[in-house]
Design an enzyme around this catalytic site. Structure first.
Site, PDB file in Angstrom:
ATOM      1  N   TYR A 163      30.302  34.460  38.539  1.00 57.33           N
ATOM      2  CA  TYR A 163      30.068  35.509  37.553  1.00 57.33           C
ATOM      3  C   TYR A 163      31.113  35.481  36.456  1.00 57.33           C
ATOM      4  CZ  TYR A 163      33.828  38.542  39.397  1.00 57.33           C
ATOM      5  OH  TYR A 163      35.036  39.058  39.763  1.00 57.33           O
ATOM      6  N   LYS A 192      35.277  31.586  39.983  1.00 55.86           N
ATOM      7  CA  LYS A 192      34.981  33.028  39.918  1.00 55.86           C
ATOM      8  C   LYS A 192      33.712  33.347  40.692  1.00 55.86           C
ATOM      9  CE  LYS A 192      35.327  36.781  36.522  1.00 55.86           C
ATOM     10  NZ  LYS A 192      36.268  37.583  37.304  1.00 55.86           N
ATOM     11  N   GLU A 249      47.881  37.553  42.665  1.00 53.20           N
ATOM     12  CA  GLU A 249      47.301  38.281  41.522  1.00 53.20           C
ATOM     13  C   GLU A 249      46.847  39.653  41.999  1.00 53.20           C
ATOM     14  OE1 GLU A 249      43.773  36.155  40.115  1.00 53.20           O
ATOM     15  OE2 GLU A 249      43.336  35.533  42.162  1.00 53.20           O
ATOM     16  N   LEU A 308      42.784  33.139  39.803  1.00 51.46           N
ATOM     17  CA  LEU A 308      41.787  32.959  38.750  1.00 51.46           C
ATOM     18  C   LEU A 308      42.514  32.692  37.430  1.00 51.46           C
ATOM     19  CD1 LEU A 308      38.678  33.098  38.270  1.00 51.46           C
ATOM     20  CD2 LEU A 308      39.143  35.290  37.197  1.00 51.46           C
TER      21      LEU A 308
HETATM   22  N1  PDD Z   1      37.994  40.248  37.041  1.00 47.06           N
HETATM   23  N2  PDD Z   1      42.011  37.613  38.740  1.00 47.06           N
HETATM   24  C1  PDD Z   1      40.919  38.035  39.392  1.00 47.06           C
HETATM   25  C2  PDD Z   1      40.872  37.908  40.870  1.00 47.06           C
HETATM   26  C3  PDD Z   1      39.839  38.594  38.668  1.00 47.06           C
HETATM   27  O1  PDD Z   1      38.741  39.004  39.319  1.00 47.06           O
HETATM   28  C4  PDD Z   1      39.931  38.724  37.257  1.00 47.06           C
HETATM   29  C5  PDD Z   1      38.812  39.292  36.425  1.00 47.06           C
HETATM   30  C6  PDD Z   1      41.112  38.274  36.625  1.00 47.06           C
HETATM   31  C7  PDD Z   1      41.299  38.345  35.129  1.00 47.06           C
HETATM   32  O2  PDD Z   1      40.468  37.430  34.454  1.00 47.06           O
HETATM   33  P1  PDD Z   1      39.954  37.721  32.980  1.00 47.06           P
HETATM   34  O3  PDD Z   1      41.162  37.972  32.154  1.00 47.06           O
HETATM   35  O4  PDD Z   1      39.262  36.481  32.594  1.00 47.06           O
HETATM   36  O5  PDD Z   1      39.060  38.933  33.041  1.00 47.06           O
HETATM   37  C8  PDD Z   1      42.118  37.714  37.398  1.00 47.06           C
HETATM   38  C9  PDD Z   1      36.862  40.815  36.335  1.00 47.06           C
HETATM   39  C10 PDD Z   1      37.247  41.598  35.127  1.00 47.06           C
HETATM   40  C11 PDD Z   1      36.014  41.609  37.318  1.00 47.06           C
HETATM   41  O6  PDD Z   1      35.897  41.145  38.449  1.00 47.06           O
HETATM   42  O7  PDD Z   1      35.459  42.656  36.955  1.00 47.06           O
END
Ligand code: PDD
Length: 281
Positions: free
Chosen positions: A31, A149, A181, A205
């Site tokens: 996703y 992801k 994270e 991620l």
């Molecule tokens: N989550 N680390 C994890 C485990 C994440 O699920 C996310 C993003 C990030 C940050 O990635 P980005 O800057 O590309 O959004 C880091 C999204 C926002 C979610 O699951 O809703």
């Protein structure tokens, strides 16, 4: 709400996916979440590039071209009149019509593509950005390919619930003594003006917001150090913050019940949030 499923724009109540879809049975899907500010998609190119990588790492076919994906994003933002909010996109391996651990033949299996929007008025003016958030530390017991992801989000959900139960907002996950994270965001500390965040690997991620924020930090002559840090080091830090597509740059003011720095959002996090929102809008 109008949603998108496999080539069709439908009212959400009419959208259907097979019960044999492998995302439903096996979390076999990936996703992306892209934010929308003032009706504009933020960093779509970064998200579509990461989607392509997630798909290829799992031997999944891309459901359509990047141009088509962008068009679907735009159409949903328009149809749902989204000023500020998010677009959620999910691609799953689809279904061969039964349950089987082995992947179905990609030649005869169509991936499932689903997108929907979430309206979040005032997303960039969240009160949490002014107060900062509280986090707790939890063990990181996720699988070893966190750079992909996937929709396998049970443990991050559990971590979030542990945080809520402890009166906090989110959890920082810890593996072999070092923070990996946040439950759905990347984690940072600031010490002596230096921004410290874990280096990219299969352990975390590769945040699209992280990439942008580190670039802006370097452009603003701020020092960035990509290395792992411990909870003990975070407790001694001047500031802490997280980044993600839904929270942008969000200050962290408390960790495991202890204040970080002054216990209020720090100048580096606040400045980075300002720069990020200004530059990406
Ligand atoms: N989550 N680390 C994890 C485990 C994440 O699920 C996310 C993003 C990030 C940050 O990635 P980005 O800057 O590309 O959004 C880091 C999204 C926002 C979610 O699951 O809703």
């Amino acid at each position: 709400r109008t949603v998108y499923v496999n080539g069709e724009y439908l009212p959400e109540t009419e959208a259907k996916v097979s019960i044999f879809d492998r995302a439903f049975l096996m979390a076999d899907g990936v996703y992306e979440v892209t934010s929308v500010l003032d009706g504009k998609l933020i960093d779509f190119a970064g998200h579509s590039k990461r989607l392509a990588r997630s798909l290829s790492e799992l031997d999944m076919r891309a459901p359509c071209s990047d141009e088509d994906l962008l068009e679907i994003h735009r159409e949903l933002v328009r149809a749902n009149d989204i000023t500020d909010g998010l677009v959620y996109l999910q691609v799953t391996r689809g279904s061969a019509g039964d349950r089987d651990f082995a992947f179905p033949d990609p030649e005869t299996t169509e991936p499932t593509l689903v997108l929907f929007t979430q309206s979040k008025p005032g997303l960039a003016e969240s009160p949490a950005a002014k107060s900062g958030i509280k986090v707790i530390s939890v063990d990181d017991i996720r699988w070893g390919r966190r750079d992909i992801k996937t929709v396998q989000l049970l443990y991050p959900s559990m971590a979030k619930m542990m945080a809520k139960k402890a009166g906090a907002d989110d959890a920082w996950m810890v593996e072999d003594g070092f923070v990996t994270e946040g439950s759905s965001n990347n984690a940072y500390i600031v010490k002596g003006g230096r921004i410290i965040t874990r280096a990219l690997s299969t352990d975390i991620l590769h945040g699209i917001t992280r990439a942008a924020v580190l670039r802006f930090a370097q452009e603003a002559q701020m020092e960035v150090e990509e290395r792992s840090f411990t909870i003990a080091e975070a407790l001694e830090a001047d500031e802490a913050f997280i980044t993600s597509a839904s929270s942008f740059v969000m200050p962290v003011v408390e960790l495991d019940g202890s204040a970080i720095g002054s216990g209020t959002p720090g100048p580096v996090a606040s400045r980075l949030r300002e720069i990020y929102l200004e530059e990406s809008r």
